[in-house]
Design a protein around this motif. Structure first.
Motif, PDB file in Angstrom:
ATOM      1  N   HIS A 132     -16.052  13.356  10.089  1.00 51.37           N
ATOM      2  CA  HIS A 132     -17.428  13.039  10.461  1.00 51.37           C
ATOM      3  C   HIS A 132     -17.588  11.527  10.404  1.00 51.37           C
ATOM      4  N   THR A 133     -18.332  10.979  11.339  1.00 50.23           N
ATOM      5  CA  THR A 133     -18.641   9.551  11.296  1.00 50.23           C
ATOM      6  C   THR A 133     -20.149   9.378  11.338  1.00 50.23           C
ATOM      7  N   ASP A 134     -20.614   8.435  10.554  1.00 50.29           N
ATOM      8  CA  ASP A 134     -22.028   8.078  10.515  1.00 50.29           C
ATOM      9  C   ASP A 134     -22.099   6.554  10.596  1.00 50.29           C
ATOM     10  N   ILE A 135     -22.009   6.055  11.817  1.00 54.04           N
ATOM     11  CA  ILE A 135     -21.943   4.615  12.050  1.00 54.04           C
ATOM     12  C   ILE A 135     -23.015   4.238  13.062  1.00 54.04           C
ATOM     13  N   PRO A 136     -23.984   3.435  12.644  1.00 52.42           N
ATOM     14  CA  PRO A 136     -25.006   2.995  13.602  1.00 52.42           C
ATOM     15  C   PRO A 136     -24.376   2.218  14.758  1.00 52.42           C
ATOM     16  N   GLU A 137     -24.911   2.432  15.935  1.00 57.16           N
ATOM     17  CA  GLU A 137     -24.402   1.799  17.163  1.00 57.16           C
ATOM     18  C   GLU A 137     -24.270   0.279  17.011  1.00 57.16           C
ATOM     19  N   GLU A 138     -25.238  -0.351  16.362  1.00 55.70           N
ATOM     20  CA  GLU A 138     -25.234  -1.816  16.257  1.00 55.70           C
ATOM     21  C   GLU A 138     -24.098  -2.355  15.385  1.00 55.70           C
ATOM     22  N   LEU A 139     -23.479  -1.509  14.566  1.00 56.53           N
ATOM     23  CA  LEU A 139     -22.371  -1.981  13.729  1.00 56.53           C
ATOM     24  C   LEU A 139     -21.005  -1.790  14.383  1.00 56.53           C
ATOM     25  N   LEU A 140     -20.938  -1.066  15.486  1.00 50.62           N
ATOM     26  CA  LEU A 140     -19.648  -0.813  16.123  1.00 50.62           C
ATOM     27  C   LEU A 140     -18.963  -2.085  16.624  1.00 50.62           C
ATOM     28  N   MET A 141     -19.731  -3.118  16.927  1.00 49.37           N
ATOM     29  CA  MET A 141     -19.120  -4.363  17.400  1.00 49.37           C
ATOM     30  C   MET A 141     -18.848  -5.349  16.257  1.00 49.37           C
ATOM     31  N   ALA A 142     -19.148  -4.949  15.035  1.00 51.24           N
ATOM     32  CA  ALA A 142     -18.814  -5.786  13.875  1.00 51.24           C
ATOM     33  C   ALA A 142     -17.289  -5.875  13.763  1.00 51.24           C
ATOM     34  N   HIS A 143     -16.821  -6.928  13.131  1.00 48.15           N
ATOM     35  CA  HIS A 143     -15.378  -7.131  13.016  1.00 48.15           C
ATOM     36  C   HIS A 143     -14.871  -6.691  11.651  1.00 48.15           C
ATOM     37  N   ILE A 144     -13.640  -6.173  11.678  1.00 49.33           N
ATOM     38  CA  ILE A 144     -13.006  -5.638  10.476  1.00 49.33           C
ATOM     39  C   ILE A 144     -11.513  -5.935  10.560  1.00 49.33           C
ATOM     40  N   CYS A 145     -10.867  -6.073   9.414  1.00 44.02           N
ATOM     41  CA  CYS A 145      -9.409  -6.239   9.398  1.00 44.02           C
ATOM     42  C   CYS A 145      -8.794  -4.972   9.987  1.00 44.02           C
ATOM     43  N   LYS A 146      -7.866  -5.152  10.914  1.00 46.25           N
ATOM     44  CA  LYS A 146      -7.240  -3.970  11.490  1.00 46.25           C
ATOM     45  C   LYS A 146      -6.475  -3.223  10.405  1.00 46.25           C
ATOM     46  N   LEU A 147      -6.317  -1.944  10.636  1.00 49.00           N
ATOM     47  CA  LEU A 147      -5.644  -1.044   9.700  1.00 49.00           C
ATOM     48  C   LEU A 147      -6.321  -1.021   8.326  1.00 49.00           C
ATOM     49  N   THR A 148      -7.646  -1.028   8.349  1.00 57.45           N
ATOM     50  CA  THR A 148      -8.410  -0.855   7.113  1.00 57.45           C
ATOM     51  C   THR A 148      -8.741   0.615   6.910  1.00 57.45           C
ATOM     52  N   LEU A 149      -9.311   1.259   7.902  1.00 59.91           N
ATOM     53  CA  LEU A 149      -9.792   2.629   7.733  1.00 59.91           C
ATOM     54  C   LEU A 149      -8.690   3.679   7.793  1.00 59.91           C
ATOM     55  N   GLN A 150      -7.726   3.503   8.679  1.00 59.55           N
ATOM     56  CA  GLN A 150      -6.700   4.532   8.851  1.00 59.55           C
ATOM     57  C   GLN A 150      -5.936   4.810   7.554  1.00 59.55           C
ATOM     58  N   PRO A 151      -5.494   3.790   6.800  1.00 62.37           N
ATOM     59  CA  PRO A 151      -4.813   4.106   5.538  1.00 62.37           C
ATOM     60  C   PRO A 151      -5.731   4.807   4.535  1.00 62.37           C
ATOM     61  N   LEU A 152      -7.022   4.487   4.569  1.00 63.63           N
ATOM     62  CA  LEU A 152      -7.960   5.144   3.656  1.00 63.63           C
ATOM     63  C   LEU A 152      -8.139   6.612   4.042  1.00 63.63           C
ATOM     64  N   VAL A 153      -8.219   6.872   5.340  1.00 65.17           N
ATOM     65  CA  VAL A 153      -8.321   8.254   5.815  1.00 65.17           C
ATOM     66  C   VAL A 153      -7.024   9.000   5.515  1.00 65.17           C
ATOM     67  N   GLU A 154      -5.903   8.333   5.704  1.00 68.95           N
ATOM     68  CA  GLU A 154      -4.608   8.959   5.408  1.00 68.95           C
ATOM     69  C   GLU A 154      -4.524   9.361   3.942  1.00 68.95           C
ATOM     70  N   ASN A 155      -4.966   8.470   3.038  1.00 63.48           N
ATOM     71  CA  ASN A 155      -4.973   8.818   1.617  1.00 63.48           C
ATOM     72  C   ASN A 155      -5.896   9.991   1.336  1.00 63.48           C
ATOM     73  N   ALA A 156      -7.060  10.012   1.994  1.00 61.61           N
ATOM     74  CA  ALA A 156      -8.001  11.116   1.794  1.00 61.61           C
ATOM     75  C   ALA A 156      -7.366  12.450   2.191  1.00 61.61           C
ATOM     76  N   ILE A 157      -6.629  12.444   3.280  1.00 65.79           N
ATOM     77  CA  ILE A 157      -5.983  13.679   3.741  1.00 65.79           C
ATOM     78  C   ILE A 157      -4.808  14.039   2.834  1.00 65.79           C
ATOM     79  N   THR A 158      -3.935  13.074   2.590  1.00 69.73           N
ATOM     80  CA  THR A 158      -2.703  13.336   1.851  1.00 69.73           C
ATOM     81  C   THR A 158      -2.954  13.674   0.385  1.00 69.73           C
ATOM     82  N   HIS A 159      -3.782  12.880  -0.289  1.00 68.23           N
ATOM     83  CA  HIS A 159      -3.960  13.046  -1.732  1.00 68.23           C
ATOM     84  C   HIS A 159      -5.207  13.838  -2.105  1.00 68.23           C
ATOM     85  N   GLY A 160      -6.139  13.955  -1.184  1.00 68.37           N
ATOM     86  CA  GLY A 160      -7.365  14.675  -1.492  1.00 68.37           C
ATOM     87  C   GLY A 160      -7.372  16.060  -0.899  1.00 68.37           C
ATOM     88  N   ILE A 161      -7.500  16.132   0.403  1.00 67.46           N
ATOM     89  CA  ILE A 161      -7.627  17.414   1.086  1.00 67.46           C
ATOM     90  C   ILE A 161      -6.303  18.157   1.158  1.00 67.46           C
TER      91      ILE A 161
END
Length: 183
Positions: A69-98
Motif C-alpha cells: 500500500h502507498t499513501d503518498i500525496p501527489e505533491e511529494l512525488l517530485m521530491a528528491h530522495i537518495c536512490k535505493l532508499t525504499l527498496q532495501p527497506l521494503v526488502e527487509n520488511a518482506i524478508t525479516h518481517g512478513i
C-alpha cells in the motif's frame, strides 16, 4: 544489459510466456532506475516505481503472501530522495518481517510533511523484533539487516537526513526516513 533483457522479453512473447515477459520487464525497469544514469538522487516517484517493480518480482516468488500500500500525496512525488532508499527497506520488511510470519502481510509506504522535514515510513505487519542494537537498528547478522545500515549511511551522508527504526515483537516494524526540507 537492457538489450539482453529485451531479447529475453521478445523470446518470452514468442512462446506466449506472458508471466516471464512481465517479470523481465519489471526487472529491466528495476535496473534502469537503480542505475539512473549514475545519479545519486532521484524523484520519490521513480523510487516508488522501482519498489513496485521489485514487488512484482517478489510476488511471483512469494505468491500472494503480501500486499503493498502507498499513501503518498501527489505533491511529494517530485521530491528528491537518495536512490535505493525504499527498496532495501521494503526488502527487509518482506524478508525479516512478513517472510517469517505465518500467513500474509502488508507493507505500507507513507509520506508526510512536517514544518522542517518530510518523513517517509515503510511499515510492515510482520513478526517484528525486540532485538535492537545500540545504534537503533536490529543487529547485523549473516544475510540480514545490512540494507538498513547502508540506507542509513546514504541518507545521512547524501541528504543530511536520519533513519529511525522501531519494532514490536509479533506486531511489525517501522522504518522512518527523516529528510530535512532545506537539503
Amino acid at each position: 544489459l537492457y538489450n539482453t533483457l529485451n531479447s529475453v522479453c521478445v523470446l518470452a512473447k514468442k512462446y506466449h510466456a506472458d508471466d516471464i515477459q512481465q517479470m523481465i520487464m519489471a526487472l529491466s525497469k528495476f535496473f534502469m532506475i537503480s542505475l539512473s544514469n549514475g545519479a545519486e538522487v532521484i524523484t520519490l516517484a521513480q523510487e516508488v516505481e522501482q519498489v513496485k517493480s521489485y514487488m512484482y518480482i517478489q510476488k511471483i516468488r512469494y505468491a500472494d503472501k503480501f500486499t503493498l500500500h502507498t499513501d503518498i500525496p501527489e505533491e511529494l512525488l517530485m521530491a528528491h530522495i537518495c536512490k535505493l532508499t525504499l527498496q532495501p527497506l521494503v526488502e527487509n520488511a518482506i524478508t525479516h518481517g512478513i517472510g517469517n510470519k505465518r500467513g500474509g502481510g502488508t507493507v505500507t509506504i507513507a509520506t508526510r510533511e512536517e514544518p522542517d522535514n518530510w518523513l517517509i515510513t515503510v511499515q510492515d505487519d510482520g513478526c517484528g523484533t525486540d532485538n535492537i542494537a545500540a545504534d537503533g537498528l536490529p543487529p547485523q547478522q549473516e544475510g540480514g539487516f545490512i540494507g538498513l545500515a547502508n540506507v542509513r549511511q546514504r541518507v545521512e551522508s547524501i541528504a543530511r537526513g536520519r533513519l529511525h527504526f522501531s519494532s514490536i515483537k509479533n506486531k511489525g516494524a517501522t522504518v522512518t526516513v527523516v529528510l530535512p526540507k532545506e537539503r
